[in-house]
Design a protein around this motif. Structure first.
Motif, PDB file in Angstrom:
ATOM      1  N   TRP A 618       0.817  -1.218   0.000  1.00  0.00           N
ATOM      2  CA  TRP A 618       0.000   0.000   0.000  1.00  0.00           C
ATOM      3  C   TRP A 618       0.851   1.270   0.000  1.00  0.00           C
ATOM      4  N   TYR A 627      -4.632   4.422  -2.859  1.00  0.00           N
ATOM      5  CA  TYR A 627      -4.502   2.963  -3.029  1.00  0.00           C
ATOM      6  C   TYR A 627      -5.828   2.316  -2.658  1.00  0.00           C
ATOM      7  N   TRP A 628      -6.027   1.106  -3.193  1.00  0.00           N
ATOM      8  CA  TRP A 628      -7.271   0.392  -2.886  1.00  0.00           C
ATOM      9  C   TRP A 628      -7.160  -0.198  -1.490  1.00  0.00           C
ATOM     10  N   ARG A 630      -9.741  -1.531  -0.072  1.00  0.00           N
ATOM     11  CA  ARG A 630     -10.461  -2.775  -0.367  1.00  0.00           C
ATOM     12  C   ARG A 630     -10.523  -2.886  -1.891  1.00  0.00           C
ATOM     13  N   GLU A 631      -9.856  -3.916  -2.389  1.00  0.00           N
ATOM     14  CA  GLU A 631      -9.717  -4.064  -3.842  1.00  0.00           C
ATOM     15  C   GLU A 631     -11.081  -4.227  -4.516  1.00  0.00           C
ATOM     16  N   PRO A 632     -11.277  -3.585  -5.647  1.00  0.00           N
ATOM     17  CA  PRO A 632     -12.530  -3.832  -6.397  1.00  0.00           C
ATOM     18  C   PRO A 632     -12.353  -5.084  -7.273  1.00  0.00           C
ATOM     19  N   ALA A 639     -17.515   2.182  -6.657  1.00  0.00           N
ATOM     20  CA  ALA A 639     -16.447   2.280  -5.663  1.00  0.00           C
ATOM     21  C   ALA A 639     -16.751   3.423  -4.716  1.00  0.00           C
ATOM     22  N   GLY A 665     -15.375  -1.581  -4.526  1.00  0.00           N
ATOM     23  CA  GLY A 665     -14.032  -1.269  -4.032  1.00  0.00           C
ATOM     24  C   GLY A 665     -14.054  -0.082  -3.078  1.00  0.00           C
ATOM     25  N   LEU A 667     -11.469   2.983  -2.316  1.00  0.00           N
ATOM     26  CA  LEU A 667     -10.200   3.650  -2.641  1.00  0.00           C
ATOM     27  C   LEU A 667      -9.881   4.669  -1.557  1.00  0.00           C
ATOM     28  N   LEU A 699      -5.732   3.338 -11.348  1.00  0.00           N
ATOM     29  CA  LEU A 699      -6.607   2.895 -10.258  1.00  0.00           C
ATOM     30  C   LEU A 699      -8.045   2.765 -10.733  1.00  0.00           C
ATOM     31  N   ARG A 702      -9.612  -0.025 -13.166  1.00  0.00           N
ATOM     32  CA  ARG A 702     -10.029  -1.335 -12.653  1.00  0.00           C
ATOM     33  C   ARG A 702     -11.558  -1.460 -12.682  1.00  0.00           C
TER      34      ARG A 702
END
Ligand SMILES: Cc1ncc(C[n+]2csc(CCOP(=O)(O)OP(=O)(O)O)c2C)c(N)n1
Ligand SMILES: [Mg+2]
Length: 770
Positions: A618, A627-628, A630-632, A639, A665, A667, A699, A702
């Motif tokens: 991160w 930065y993510w 929580r990733e999508p 998001a 996600g 971000l 970013l 995604r």
């Protein structure tokens, strides 16, 4: 100091003439001779220059020492360039391109001009005050053993009289008095004219009082030697002369000898007839314009007599446009001589047509040797130390531990840990704050490192054994400079400490703290610091409406937008303590990097649960602006994008919505400023054939191309709403647009729509068909 020989005075007068000519010619050339591609007025200030060529001749070719530093009144920029032209350190090409792209700048600029400029000027008042703070930095460096006695100098400000209306000057001299500031010469070009007209009468006596009460010596240079003698000889003359208003005096200077004669006859009658008989009109005009700031003997004597370290204000009476056809005219501020007038001046100065740029044109053979000798001697005044970068090892800053932390408390802890650890970086840090040291969590650092004072300041409360968590003693080894509540001074102090590598060859790491909303109080000084490429870390806390019950007038909304538009200043807004530690490390690195910049950290008093990290991946994103958290899923339809103190609301909403919104996600934006810069830079680069997508483009790509973005910030919603423009995704911007209401966080977040239900509603609106 050697007493100047008569020949030196003569040579200084010749140099005064050369400066008057070259500055006028530089402006004339840019306006009347250089081709204009766009028909825009070029401008320049021949009158403001002519007003102080004698002062600058006496200063640069006689009084300045090798370590002295000067802030030059912005509108006398061409005189500074002319001085360097005579010294051989400015090129004719640069002068020919005055106010052109890449040419000599309108106002002296540290970063843009090719000549060594000690302090940029332009926004009047700020160049004056920074010399005072630079002098404090010099004392700081000496006390800490980083500056030899032989390398110390004096700080000089050349000041327009109307500049004295800028309040920041008085804030500065009050602060200077508290710190026993020294080695300052402030020289006022007292031409009693501003931009619009002649200035208000009789103010100079008040200036005397103000400066004297702050511990300054005031030296008034009202009359030149010849006028002084005439006034001494003819008793009626002085009271009459001194009663003339600024406007009357200027008008008479403009009108010349015949007008002087008539006026004296009218006012003094027989009492002045002997005096009037002694000279014709031309001689009368010359005599009555012999003011202190134009009289070389007077200037040299005054400078020679002020060789101790007492801060000194010289009030040098002058005439705006001295020696030019519009001398004294109230409208002459931006006045330009027409070609005929310029031609007449050229002839009067003995300059042959075609030889206008010749540095010593018109200087006779007899005088030339003396003039050249003075120029040679002055060359040492332009030797400058080179910039100092990359000299201090930036140690890793571990994140403070604790499951719940506020970024403000973490800031205090990180500094405290660094202080205890010691080393180069810790020893090179200077902290400063305008009376909010304790409330911005600098207290623990100050307990460790102490206040900086040239002479010992005992902690009276500690000595009396009165319990207090905060030590408050000072000595010359202290590392915290406490300021009064004047935010403009904070930024000027940061500017001065932030230039220590350039001015003194020793890089210091300034950290200034204040409450976020009060950045606005010192905004022009902040801009001024950045414009000069001073390097510092600004820590603004608390911020937003998140300060809850403390809120009201202390809530801040727009500083992230200010940072978005401020070159030279990088905004980071951490949500967690580990982000903050990483950002502080980066900020220190940027201070000590030739291509770096200053950093603004926007912190909060809200204690939030820290997140668990599985790795360090991160960090790179956090330093790049986001930065993510929580990733999508790839191609996700939505998001949540959040910044700083409201991250707990964003995380909670993400938890609640993740089942219903597949691939949702979260971000974490750590710097809208960096994301925006990266985005526009990538667009500009694409036009040059480079196709590297920016960090924010990567970013957001995604997500699906028409994904819905809910942005959330404890700041103006515009800080993040622009993210929708990056890939054309839809945005629901949440943020704060009003301020002033105190309350609990729950109340305020509900009222301003920063809470979980606002996020849920916004996501729903973006995803559900209407
Ligand atoms: C903060 C700021 N406000 C306004 C201006 C525009 N301005 C430039 S010079 C000037 C007046 C200058 O008068 P003075 O300081 O007496 O200088 P002089 O030209 O008379 O020597 C003004 C208002 C400025 N440069 N900076
Ligand atoms: Mg003036």
């Amino acid at each position: 100091m050697l007493k100047p020989a008569t020949t030196d005075i003569e040579a200084l007068k010749i140099l005064d003439d050369r400066l008057r000519w070259l500055s006028a010619w530089t402006v004339h050339h840019a306006n009347h001779i250089r081709e204009s591609a766009d028909g825009l007025k070029v401008g320049g200030h021949q009158a403001s220059c002519a007003s102080m060529t004698a002062i600058m001749s006496a200063l640069y070719f006689h009084a300045l020492g090798v370590n002295d530093r000067v802030a030059v009144k912005p509108h006398a920029g061409p005189v500074l360039h002319a001085i360097h032209y005579l010294l051989g350190s400015q090129s004719r090409e640069q002068l020919e391109n005055f106010r052109g792209f890449g040419g000599a700048q309108s106002y002296p600029s540290r970063t843009k001009d090719k000549i060594p400029v000690d302090f940029s000027t332009g926004s009047v008042g700020l160049g004056v005050a920074i010399t005072l703070f630079a002098s404090l930095v010099q004392d700081y460096l000496s006390a800490h053993g980083w500056l030899d006695e032989a390398d110390r100098g004096r700080f000089v400000a050349l000041i327009g009289d109307a500049e004295l209306d800028e309040g920041n000057i008085y804030e500065a001299i009050i602060e200077g008095a508290k710190h026993d500031v020294r080695n300052l010469w402030w020289i006022i070009d007292y031409n009693r004219q501003s931009l619009d007209a002649t200035s208000a009468d009789r103010m100079f006596e008040r200036f005397d009082e103000i400066f004297r009460s702050c511990g300054w010596r005031v030296v008034e240079l009202r009359y030149g030697k010849r006028l002084q003698a005439a006034l001494a000889k003819h008793a009626a003359l002085r009271p009459w002369f001194e009663k003339l208003s600024n406007a009357e005096l200027s008008a008479l200077h403009y009108q010349g000898g015949a007008a002087w004669r008539t006026r004296i006859e009218t006012d003094l009658g027989k009492k002045a007839s002997a005096f009037l008989k002694e000279q014709d009109d031309a001689a009368l005009a010359t005599l009555l314009t012999d003011l202190g700031g134009h009289c070389m003997e007077t200037l040299v004597e005054a400078f020679d007599a002020a060789q101790d370290d007492v801060p000194t204000l010289f009030i040098a009476w002058t005439i705006k446009g001295f020696g030019l056809p519009f001398a004294g005219h109230k409208d002459n501020h931006a006045g330009l001589m027409n070609p005929t007038q310029l031609g007449a001046l050229r002839e009067a100065m003995g300059v042959r047509e075609g030889q206008e740029w010749e540095p010593l044109e018109g200087v006779g053979d007899n005088a030339r040797t003396g003039v050249e000798a003075l120029i040679d001697r002055a060359r040492i005044a332009q030797e400058k130390r080179s910039r100092s970068f990359g000299t201090v090892a930036i140690t890793a800053l571990p994140a403070p531990s604790g499951e719940e932390q506020s970024t403000q408390a973490a800031f205090g802890r990180i500094l405290l840990d660094l202080s205890k650890q010691g080393g180069d970086l810790a020893n090179s840090i200077v902290t400063t704050s305008p009376d909010v040291t304790v409330s911005t969590n600098l207290g623990a650092w100050v307990n460790q490192r102490g206040l900086f004072r040239r002479s010992d300041m005992p902690d009276v409360f500690a000595k009396a054994k009165i319990a207090s968590a905060q030590k408050w003693s000072g000595n010359n080894q202290g590392q915290h400079i406490e300021l009064g509540i004047a935010e403009s001074n904070l930024f000027l102090m940061l500017a001065a400490v932030g230039l220590s590598g350039d001015l003194f060859g020793k890089r210091l790491f300034p950290i200034g703290t204040l409450y976020d909303p009060f950045i606005a109080r010192g905004l022009d000084s902040l801009n001024y610091a950045c414009y000069q490429d001073a390097r510092f870390l600004l820590v603004a806390t608390p911020s937003g409406i998140t300060l809850g019950p403390e809120g009201g007038a202390h809530q801040s909304i727009n500083p992230p937008l200010i940072a978005l538009g401020q070159p030279g200043l990088r905004h980071y807004e951490p949500a967690y303590a580990d982000e903050l530690a990483t950002m502080m490390e980066e900020a220190f690195r940027l201070i000590d990097d030739p291509n770096g910049e200053s950093t603004y950290l926007r912190l909060s008093t809200r204690s939030v649960e820290q997140v668990e990290r599985l790795d360090d991946d991160w960090k790179q994103g956090a330093l790049a602006g986001g930065y993510w958290l929580r990733e999508p899923d790839n191609g996700a339809e939505a998001a949540i994008i959040a910044m700083g103190a409201v991250m707990p609301e964003a995380l909670a909403a993400w938890e609640e919505l993740k089942e219903d919104v597949p691939g949702l996600g979260l971000l974490s934006v750590t710097s809208p400023d960096l994301l925006h810069r990266g985005w526009t830079a990538a667009q500009a680069a694409r036009w040059k054939g480079e196709r590297n997508p920016s960090h924010i483009e990567q970013l957001l790509s995604r997500l699906s191309s028409n994904a819905g973005l809910v942005t959330l910030a404890d700041a103006a919603p515009a800080s993040l709403s622009w993210l929708g423009g990056v890939l054309g995704q839809r945005v629901a911007p949440l943020g704060v647009e009003k301020f002033g209401q105190t309350g609990s966080l729950t109340d305020l977040y509900a009222a301003y729509r920063l809470d979980g239900s606002a996020i849920t509603e916004a996501v729903a609106e973006l995803l559900l068909p209407a």
